[in-house]
Design a protein around this motif. Structure first.
Motif, PDB file in Angstrom:
ATOM      1  N   ASP A 122      18.702  44.297  24.200  1.00 56.86           N
ATOM      2  CA  ASP A 122      19.857  43.449  23.926  1.00 56.86           C
ATOM      3  C   ASP A 122      20.849  44.140  23.000  1.00 56.86           C
ATOM      4  OD1 ASP A 122      17.504  43.143  22.386  1.00 56.86           O
ATOM      5  OD2 ASP A 122      18.288  41.389  21.371  1.00 56.86           O
ATOM      6  N   GLY A 123      20.332  44.932  22.050  1.00 56.05           N
ATOM      7  CA  GLY A 123      21.237  45.677  21.189  1.00 56.05           C
ATOM      8  C   GLY A 123      21.914  46.791  21.972  1.00 56.05           C
ATOM      9  N   PHE A 160      15.726  43.904  28.229  1.00 55.12           N
ATOM     10  CA  PHE A 160      14.578  43.375  27.488  1.00 55.12           C
ATOM     11  C   PHE A 160      15.159  42.672  26.261  1.00 55.12           C
ATOM     12  CE2 PHE A 160      11.187  46.735  28.915  1.00 55.12           C
ATOM     13  CZ  PHE A 160      11.761  46.816  30.177  1.00 55.12           C
ATOM     14  N   ASN A 220      14.932  40.661  23.325  1.00 56.39           N
ATOM     15  CA  ASN A 220      14.066  40.057  22.300  1.00 56.39           C
ATOM     16  C   ASN A 220      14.888  39.454  21.158  1.00 56.39           C
ATOM     17  OD1 ASN A 220      14.950  42.397  21.166  1.00 56.39           O
ATOM     18  ND2 ASN A 220      12.962  43.422  21.197  1.00 56.39           N
ATOM     19  N   ILE A 258      16.697  40.729  19.007  1.00 64.10           N
ATOM     20  CA  ILE A 258      16.508  41.450  17.738  1.00 64.10           C
ATOM     21  C   ILE A 258      16.604  42.946  18.022  1.00 64.10           C
ATOM     22  CG2 ILE A 258      13.991  41.854  17.866  1.00 64.10           C
ATOM     23  CD1 ILE A 258      15.483  40.385  14.731  1.00 64.10           C
ATOM     24  N   TYR A 259      16.927  43.722  17.003  1.00 68.92           N
ATOM     25  CA  TYR A 259      16.798  45.172  17.093  1.00 68.92           C
ATOM     26  C   TYR A 259      15.365  45.522  16.730  1.00 68.92           C
ATOM     27  CZ  TYR A 259      21.879  46.005  17.339  1.00 68.92           C
ATOM     28  OH  TYR A 259      23.192  46.064  17.720  1.00 68.92           O
ATOM     29  N   GLY A 260      14.558  45.839  17.724  1.00 77.34           N
ATOM     30  CA  GLY A 260      13.151  46.098  17.479  1.00 77.34           C
ATOM     31  C   GLY A 260      12.905  47.466  16.848  1.00 77.34           C
TER      32      GLY A 260
HETATM   33 MG   LIG Z   1      16.139  44.079  21.197  1.00 78.32          MG
END
Ligand SMILES: [Mg+2]
Ligand SMILES: Cc1ncc(C[n+]2csc(CCOP(=O)(O)OP(=O)(O)O)c2C)c(N)n1
Ligand SMILES: Cc1ncc(C[n+]2csc(CCOP(=O)(O)OP(=O)(O)O)c2C)c(N)n1
Ligand code: SF4
Ligand code: SF4
Ligand SMILES: [Mg+2]
Lengths: 568, 283, 568, 283
Positions: free
Chosen positions: B91-92, B117, B119, B121-123
């Motif tokens: 997403d980022g 993918f 989520n 958030i920045y995983g």
């Molecule tokens: Mg992400």
């Protein structure tokens, strides 16, 4: 020296100044004469002050000139800005606006607009001007007629007739004007080409089998794309406007990965945005060619002007270190060859190549002997016979003596092609292992030794001289001409011109430059070539002749500065 | 886990329990259903946890920069439109750094398949807010909660003319893999925004949070050719998360828009030496 | 030298290795001991192999060390990867997994996990480890108790109790282990600080009155932002995550234009994307500070590792040429000061400042004497008394002797502030005039003479030595330590360390470096500092000690290489 | 032309007859109506013909890079939210190179006003297609016509939560200037997409082409608080071009979302020397 004159035609943007230039240049070309023409325009679409300088000779010209034999002032500004550049015996053709205070022996007033209106439309006043000039130069009306026919045929009978009439009335006036030189327009057999740097770059790319031009518009780079797009119908080409420069470089890398040679063209600000992608090409060892068409900065700077000020940026751009090629051709023909070499070596070594051009080189047009060849530059280094990889594993980043690994395209055989911008193993899997890292850095740098051998050392007129005018890229022609003129004046000058810029063999270079008095000539304020020479060889330069006003370096400028340096 | 031909001997670096494992599994299932051999598949990816995906698959791979996967994929597809290209991104990666390329790919209708993918958030960079993070979500850096409303990727895609828009959930592998198959079969740009719990950093949008909210559009009789309905669905708020194909309409992919590509892939032309000689003579 | 030991603790990511390190470092700090700790982690969130090396001494440490006195191997990989780094007499603490093949005189098996589980939860096994180590080092259980209390208080009684129990059982085991050194944990009065480079950079920015941190996450730069955000409650700070790095730099420039000091932090790939905005700051003469936290490339490279490979890129980044400051601090305290200086000079000269850091400097923590001062760096150069501009026109880009023009903020008085990235007149209107262009280029470059005077020359241990270990930035400490060790071995080495990088006075530099045998030490493959020195002075280096595996340069590495060079 | 206090002695470089002149006039009218003094007004712009606008106005100016005007404006507004900030930008500048910043500004609801001079072409660089160029439009470079469908800026803004969305037409100065006044009065991010004929390069979307199509929403009784209606309107195809305020809803601007800015502008805090000393002691 041969018969050699310079004409400046100036007026507002949108007036068609460039069209006059094109007509003149075609007439001269048809007659086997040589031209060197420069466009000077503002960052606007209409109005303002634009001009076109065309130098004409019956011998090959290496540089432009600013000593005006004929000044054609369509507007007042042109007259005021350029009258002092008139050569002794030069003449001025002014648009007749009723005010005749400027009238003199050397100045004729010509009612360009009125004549055009009489012929049927003000729009043809540039054709009037072309007629006047061609008559003065000694062309026959037939010559002009042929050209107008070719130019306006497609636009319909009415427009053609209008322009023929306008051309004729200009021609008739021209015949009445006294001028001290004329050319032979009857010769015709020759094998010259007239090209701008922009066109040469486009042709060089085509001759290298470049098929994909992702780009984002930016002056002065766009000219290359405009030229390439003229061939989009006949050739397997995709010219795709990207959403930004980041997309352009990454699209080029993606296409090259998939087996299609790709080139993007931009200028400084766009090149900034491409630097990260440049590093990706380097890390993934995917060939790509970029033309950085320089213009004055920083930032937006002077968008339609010229500069040679991205040399060190180009060599050092992108984080960390990697081998790259940098070329800086000095003329359209050199550009054609440099672009071919850029592609060839980029593919051979799987490293990015950058060609440094600038607005002056991109937009100026000149006549050169035609030896544009199709060589082996388009031949592929991609592995096509990949049968061996049915047995042994295919390693995209296989360690080899030369540093170059076997390059296949994805989905071209029963093996996997895995590329990444992360540090990776020979298989192309990401890896953080320090030994692997060392091995891969060393693999990439192994290429440099071989790359250096591919590069031409700078050219010299002679090895013994009291000083050496040392430059690179687009100022080549002016340096050569200045040098020859100085020698005629009894001054023992030579030149040193760099066209292949990076990587250079420091030892060879040192040998060439050692014990020479270098006078660096370049279009920037900090003497970047001088810094680069010192960085590579430790050798310092004696003087520098710099120019950073956004205008080309003319031979006259160099000569003047040399004379200052010599205390004349 | 059953072995597939897409398995590869490479240590997976995702956190144990990460939703990405299920997406990986769904991808393998989809490729199997499509009978796509690894050597006939190109996965292009960006940087992030999602970007690592092709490292864990037997496939051709182009693993590029953060945010630029769609550009690489577009270039590769223009070069050779016979390639089967899947893009895996986060997403980022896709809606943040790379957002300009997202709408550009839609507008080109480039015939590739995009798996985001998402989520929220920045995983990989350890838990900063992403464009899809819920407004007000707290993170290590957004200590008082995010102050930007969240980006609506599916609505953005829809209003800009995307022809295949779907949402998936890593928690339903079967459904996800069948949506993947449909997306890959679609001729043109297709995308699946995949809800993926990041167990390490997103404590809000957890597996059970998603589980409680997702529902299957197909079971609800959704007509995915209905633009108006699709527009409603992409506006649905967080309380109900529709999965499956939201909108689908046929369109002309990029490589059929250009005469030169309609004939054959760009990479397969022979060098036009004689035409070139003609031109050079007249330069 | 004092009592000086090094401990390595290794295990999987997510295990809490860093927590152990923090506990140790706090215990040592409380006792007035000095530490130097380095984190080594992979680009993943859980699993893999991470380690933390902490060096402890009762004297100031300048560098890290890799000669292990205690190796704490929570996992098998740690044991295998690091057992050979054990110093003579060093001991190993292995997680007890039932397999006792590694058992030896120097190796103890300790059931970290089992003890934690007994205490109430596997999660506390890192606390067990901390207990073991502190007991071995000679701390009292009280010391540990205090720390655990402080650390776990907020997490609730249950977690605190669990950790106290776990710590106790570790401590008790530790007491039974023989070790050849111990420290005095009873001292307490001291005025040291323990800081990472990341924290130092954040504090330096605050002390410079920086209020705006627009950024886009990128390792290792994010650490600075995390540290700054800890103060967002108490200070007038806005920490804003931008949509990309391009936005981050442009937001910083916009805020600075409007009168708020701003800093962005990034790493190479993000710095690439910022280069165009850097040029805008330069052209519009708007101060801005950027930290480029280096990591290995090209492209994504090794995302969580360290490198010193953006030196030349940073100096030359962005099209065309402009004055800029570049600093490369060597320790956290230096970072604090460098960031302050970067702000101060950026504001004073209205040019961008870049601080080069790297993952090693950002993430490693060390004890230094506390003299973090608040100086005058936060004082504004903005014109606040602008009454004169009611009479005379305000010229944002007024030509002055120093090149610096009066800077006001928009809407702060009855005059207009006009800034642009195009070439412009003193009023700030875009202009293509060549004379104006020359004047403005020269105005901007006038600053350089003054800027050079602000810069520190590199520091030397002594001016006469048989060779000079010459480096920059984060490897300062290791170079100093290596140098001192070599001198103890009777080798006549000195150091030359660059912290202020650009612009430097070439003549002064030449004087310093002349006739010295330079051995360049840096974290890259092409010897960039060596190139830069040659570029500035023409002086060549004799040898280079380079490292590009993504790991820090340890003193031991330098010593080994020096010995190789000397043919030992 | 009547003199205004926003006039400036600087040669205008636009082509005579360009639609931009009318927009400039409308801006002056709007500023006059708002009683905004030049020294109390900051215009931020990008690169392009639209980007030149503040050069032709007496105002504070920050004339930045191509595509990045919104970033500069966001930074300036965060620094001092008392500033009155207008951004002038082109369709290429804002929806092309700078598109990522467009949605980001919307999501932040940063309290600035955006005027997009949308001539559906790249003017300053001499006539390449822009993201809003009609599909198939021919240019010097897009010789066979563009192959990307066009970007829908208003719909993109709407579905991503923009609170003030309007369209204007340079051919109706009165209407345009009154819409500008409304936009500038709005607390939060407001935008007007302004139809602007480029007489030099856009031979398709000419003055009369627009003239035939534009109509006034207000005269048609549009309720601009109705999201659904707004959604319909932003989907309207080229045959009818609605002008006026399409959607308006109140929202909390960025500077009221952060406690630190709620108190006072960031630039007006005093240096917190003693708090800092406290912290440094404990470093
Ligand atoms: Mg992400
Ligand atoms: C130019 C650039 N900026 C920033 C980064 C750092 N970076 C790596 S991954 C990432 C974000 C990942 O988030 P997302 O795309 O959501 O992927 P996830 O890890 O959540 O799957 C960032 C910011 C980078 N690699 N390159
Ligand atoms: C990084 C960068 N890329 C490209 C350019 C060249 N450029 C200047 S203006 C422009 C497009 C202008 O189009 P638009 O924004 O629609 O403005 P218009 O001139 O039509 O008003 C471009 C591509 C640039 N200045 N900087
Ligand atoms: S950080 Fe989150 S997204 Fe990344 S691997 Fe771990 S759980 Fe998955
Ligand atoms: S090129 Fe078009 S937009 Fe630019 S000034 Fe001329 S008419 Fe206006
Ligand atoms: Mg436009």
């Amino acid at each position: 020296m041969g018969n050699d004159i310079t004409i400046l035609i100036g007026g507002a943007a949108g007036y068609g100044i460039q069209t006059i230039g094109n007509l003149l240049s075609k007439a001269c070309h048809n007659a086997g004469l040589f031209i060197f023409s420069v466009d000077d325009f503002e960052s606007r679409v209409r109005g303002g002050h634009n001009f076109h300088v065309i130098r004409i000779s019956n011998e090959l010209l290496s540089g432009p000139s600013l000593k005006l034999d004929i000044l054609v002032a369509i507007d007042e500004k042109t007259y005021l800005n350029h009258k002092d550049e008139l050569a002794p015996n030069g003449i001025i053709l002014c648009n007749d606006t009723g005010d005749d205070t400027k009238m003199s022996n050397t100045t004729s007033h010509i009612p360009f607009e009125q004549l055009a209106r009489d012929a049927g439309g003000k729009i043809a006043s540039n054709t009037v001007a072309a007629g006047v000039i061609l008559a003065i130069l000694g062309a026959s009306f037939k010559d002009l007629e042929k050209l107008l026919q070719a130019q306006f045929e497609k636009k319909g009978k009415k427009i053609l007739a209008l322009n023929l009439m306008a051309g004729k009335s200009g021609y008739d006036i021209g015949k009445t004007i006294q001028f001290y030189r004329s050319f032979d327009f009857n010769k015709s057999n020759h094998s010259n080409v007239v090209m701008s740097g922009a066109k040469a770059a486009a042709l060089g790319a085509l001759a290298s089998d470049c098929r994909f031009f992702p780009f984002y518009p930016m002056s002065p780079g766009t000219g290359v794309i405009v030229n390439a797009s003229a061939f989009a119908e006949q050739f397997p080409l995709v010219i795709e406007q990207a959403e930004d420069e980041i997309a352009a470089i990454n699209m080029a890398v993606g296409a090259s990965f998939a087996g299609v040679r790709s080139m993007s063209v931009t200028s400084g600000g766009g090149f900034c945005l491409m630097t990260e992608g440049l590093g990706l090409a380097a890390m993934a060892e995917i060939p790509v060619v970029i033309i950085n068409a320089q213009r004055p900065g920083p930032a937006t700077g002077l968008a339609t002007r010229t500069a040679q000020s991205d040399l060190l940026f180009t060599i050092n751009a992108s984080q960390d270190e990697f081998p790259r090629f940098v070329f800086a051709p000095g003329s359209p023909k050199d550009t054609y060859n440099a672009v071919k070499k850029a592609f060839h070596l980029s593919e051979k070594y799987q490293v990015p190549s950058i060609v440094l051009m600038d607005q002056f080189l991109i937009d100026s047009t000149r006549t050169e002997p035609d030896d544009l060849k199709i060589g082996s530059e388009h031949e592929s280094f991609l592995l096509s016979d990949t049968k061996m990889y049915q047995d042994e594993p295919y390693l995209r980043y296989k360690i080899s003596d030369s540093g170059v690994s076997p390059r296949c395209t994805p989905c071209s055989g029963p093996f996997l092609v895995r590329s990444t911008g992360n540090e990776h193993t020979p298989e192309g899997l990401t890896s953080e292992d320090p030994e692997n890292r060392n091995m891969m850095v060393e693999k990439r740098f192994k290429k440099v030794k071989h790359m250096k051998k591919e590069m031409k050392m700078p050219s010299l007129l002679c090895t013994e001289a009291s000083f050496f005018l040392t430059g690179w890229g687009s100022s080549k022609g002016s340096i050569i001409e200045a040098c020859l003129t100085l020698r005629e004046q009894g001054i023992d000058a030579s030149w040193i011109i760099f066209e292949d810029i990076w990587p250079l063999d420091e030892y060879k270079l040192k040998k060439i430059l050692r014990n020479k008095k270098l006078v660096i000539v370049e279009g920037n304020a900090t003497c970047q070539l001088g810094s680069l020479i010192r960085q590579l060889t430790g050798i310092d330069y004696a003087f520098s002749i710099l120019k950073y006003d956004g205008r080309p370096i003319y031979p006259e400028y160099i000569i003047e500065k040399v004379q200052q340096i010599m205390g004349h | 886990m059953t072995k597939t031909k897409y398995d590869i001997d490479n240590e997976n670096q995702w956190c144990p329990g990460c939703g990405n494992f299920s997406i990986l599994k769904a991808m393998k299932q989809a490729f199997t259903k499509l009978k796509l051999d690894p050597d006939n598949l190109l996965i292009v990816s960006g940087i992030g946890q999602a970007g690592k995906t092709p490292n864990y698959l037997a496939c051709n791979m182009l693993h590029g920069l953060h945010g630029r996967a769609l550009c690489l994929a577009t270039g590769a597809k223009i070069a050779n439109h016979n390639l089967n290209i899947v893009v895996t991104t986060g997403d980022g990666d896709c809606y943040g750094e790379g957002q300009n390329h997202f709408t550009a790919a839609i507008r080109r209708n480039i015939d590739i398949t995009l798996f985001v993918f998402n989520n929220q958030i920045y995983g990989l960079t350890k838990g900063q807010a992403s464009p899809t993070s819920a407004f007000g979500m707290k993170t290590k850096i957004q200590q008082n909660g995010t102050v930007s409303s969240s980006f609506n990727p599916l609505a953005t895609a829809l209003v800009n003319g995307a022809g295949f828009i779907a949402r998936g959930f890593s928690g339903n592998i079967e459904k996800l893999s069948s949506t993947m198959v449909d997306a890959m079969k679609y001729k043109g740009f297709s995308m699946i925004d995949i809800c993926q719990p990041c167990i390490s950093f997103n404590k809000l949008n957890t597996y059970s949070w998603y589980k409680e909210r997702v529902f299957d559009l197909e079971n609800n009789g959704h007509d995915n050719s209905d633009y108006k309905k699709a527009l409603e669905i992409v506006h649905q708020n967080e309380e109900k998360i529709p999965t499956g194909i939201i909108y689908k309409k046929p369109g002309i992919p990029f490589h059929e828009r250009l005469p030169v590509l309609r004939k054959q892939p760009l990479s397969s032309y022979v060098f036009p030496e004689s035409e070139l000689k003609n031109i050079l003579g007249r330069a």
